[in-house]
Write an enzyme that holds these catalytic residues in place. Sequence first.
Site, PDB file in Angstrom:
ATOM      1  N   GLU A 140      36.367 -15.177  15.257  1.00 38.10           N
ATOM      2  CA  GLU A 140      35.230 -15.519  14.251  1.00 38.10           C
ATOM      3  C   GLU A 140      35.426 -14.927  12.953  1.00 38.10           C
ATOM      4  OE1 GLU A 140      31.753 -13.427  16.040  1.00 38.10           O
ATOM      5  OE2 GLU A 140      32.253 -14.183  17.969  1.00 38.10           O
ATOM      6  N   ASP A 197      23.918  -6.861  10.395  1.00 44.76           N
ATOM      7  CA  ASP A 197      25.038  -6.004  10.500  1.00 44.76           C
ATOM      8  C   ASP A 197      24.892  -4.721  10.234  1.00 44.76           C
ATOM      9  OD1 ASP A 197      27.179  -8.270  11.138  1.00 44.76           O
ATOM     10  OD2 ASP A 197      26.446  -8.943   9.343  1.00 44.76           O
TER      11      ASP A 197
END
Lengths: 401, 259
Positions: free
Chosen positions: B43, B54
């Site tokens: 990824e 995040d």
Amino acid sequence: MDRYNKPNNIGRYGEFGGMYVSETLMPLLLELNESYKKIKKDKKFQSELRDLFNNYVGRPSPLFYAANITKYLKGPKVYFKRDELNHTGAHKINNCLGQILLAKKMGKTRIIAETGAGQHGVATATVCALFGLECHIYMGAKDIIRQKPNVFRMKLLGANIIPVEIGSKSLKDAMNEALRDWIKNVRDTFYIIGSTAGPHPYPQMVRDFQSIIGKEARKQILSIEKKLPDFLIACVGGGSNAMGLFYPFLNDKKVKIIGVEAAGKGSKTNLTAATMTAGTPGILHGSYSYVLQNNDGQIKEAHSISAGLDYPGVGPEHSYLKKNKLAEYHGITDKEALKAFQLCSKLEGIIPALEPSHALAYLFKAFKNKHKNKILILNLCGRGDKDLFTAAKEIGFDTDE
Amino acid sequence: MNNLDKLPKKNILSLFMTCGFPSLNQSKKIFENIQKNKPEIIEFGLPFSDPMADGQVIQKSNKMALDNGLTTKQSLNLIKLISKNKGKTSYVVMCYLNTILNFGIKNFVNSCKGFVDGIIIVDLPYEEETEIKFELEKNNIYLIKLISPMTNAKRSKKLLRNSNGFIYYISSTGITGTNKLNYREINKNVKTLKKITDTPILVGFGVKTKKDVLIINTKTQADGVIVGSAMIQMFFDLNNNLKKYIRSLDRYIKSLKIN
């Protein structure tokens, strides 16, 4: 034309708005939206809120004829909507009371909020104290230094202040951190957003709770002048006080609506917060609206002398109003705002916050010797106590002596 | 042909790394090393100034990359360069929607065409996906779906209709790289998803150690794991020393591999 009916059921104001959040938050926002739709029609909720507005905040706030400024301008008749007289010193409390009542009804026990200038943090800490709920306020480390009196106020009110040390250490980062907290603690936590920004249903909810400002002003001016105003002016950061004043007038085509942004050192410089003048459409904090960003879509830091306007985004409804020419938006620099701050204090005996000083500066700039016999309402959304140190420093007055 | 159609049945390992971190040149070396270990999926995170879904570790890595002047174009070029040795590994781009909107949806998808197999757009909910999904499908790139513990069965059914590639199951109501894993809850939720879809389910958020990887693969019905923050944290733990970092990273990835 049809009556104004934004947003639609998925939180769109034309192309603007929406819900751009991760799947951890999405179910929460949908739940919040459903609860809000139900509760806002509830008679008991409405009467509880009205009672708090009247007896805790001190509403309705007066509509004051600013005779001295009117005389000075030789222009329109100027009225101030005096939300700076509210409990806690600004309009922010209107929204916090609405949202905390909603949080209670939804069974949430923990409140979080972000704050820049500290006004929304103080208002949130206040309603948490009133309702006995746990309160955590995210605040940029830079703003904690700039806004010490408000940090102390929040602590007195029992709030836990969480300094945000990452990113630009100001409002946008505080909002990122608050959203992270919410993702982590979705089950028991209610996030009270202080502006008409963020994902749907926040922009709508905040506008609805703040629209008490415009509803009162409309009634008051009709009773005093027997007609509607020709102009409305309010400052715009995220845009909650402005939406609160504007919204009840959006079907009155003859009322000209003006939003004033903080241009900082100038809207063509990098030190600005004039999102709609200097920005382009993009996504920040879950909503599609004008933002200050570079060519690659990285969000820029904003700059304004007023911590409350120091935000690189703006509520999606303002973007819609601008794009569809239902309102116009202008930038005012730090310098111009500071001058208006002093002029208003001298002429009317009212020390305004630096945020509405931007609206005042536009008034002084654009209405001098113009628009005679017209009527104008300016939203005086906050008082200047919190800004005394910032202003003194800029003006060159030593507050230590 | 899309590599994600050829994922093994079990023990899938997906490794997340921020593009351009800590700098463009060093990032190239890091990705080359990850590719050398042939995980099933890599990824590639595109840095964003405000990565609100995040954790602070990934945000810090994003900021370092951006402070070094990284652009989206450079990230995509880097991925293309690494993909020369792609082999059977699937390439997935993970980013925020604003990055794509500024690049232009068509332009972005075109720039990924041929070497990217899937895209995860963290802040693009099901309700807003139509336009992008259409462009991706035209170019044989899969839109990877995220499911969280907050997503109920009814909503999962809606989201996972016609799903492709894999499902990114968010292990906890948290942000990347934080909370402790609750295997029992993960298994319960993965089981529910298994009834809804045949698409492989990968568990991410908070997967750090070899033990985490083993337990998820053996004690739950999940088909594999996603590791991200832990790989980035290691860089900071080694005081930003790239040489030491690449050696440790290599050992770490080898320890996570089961297939």
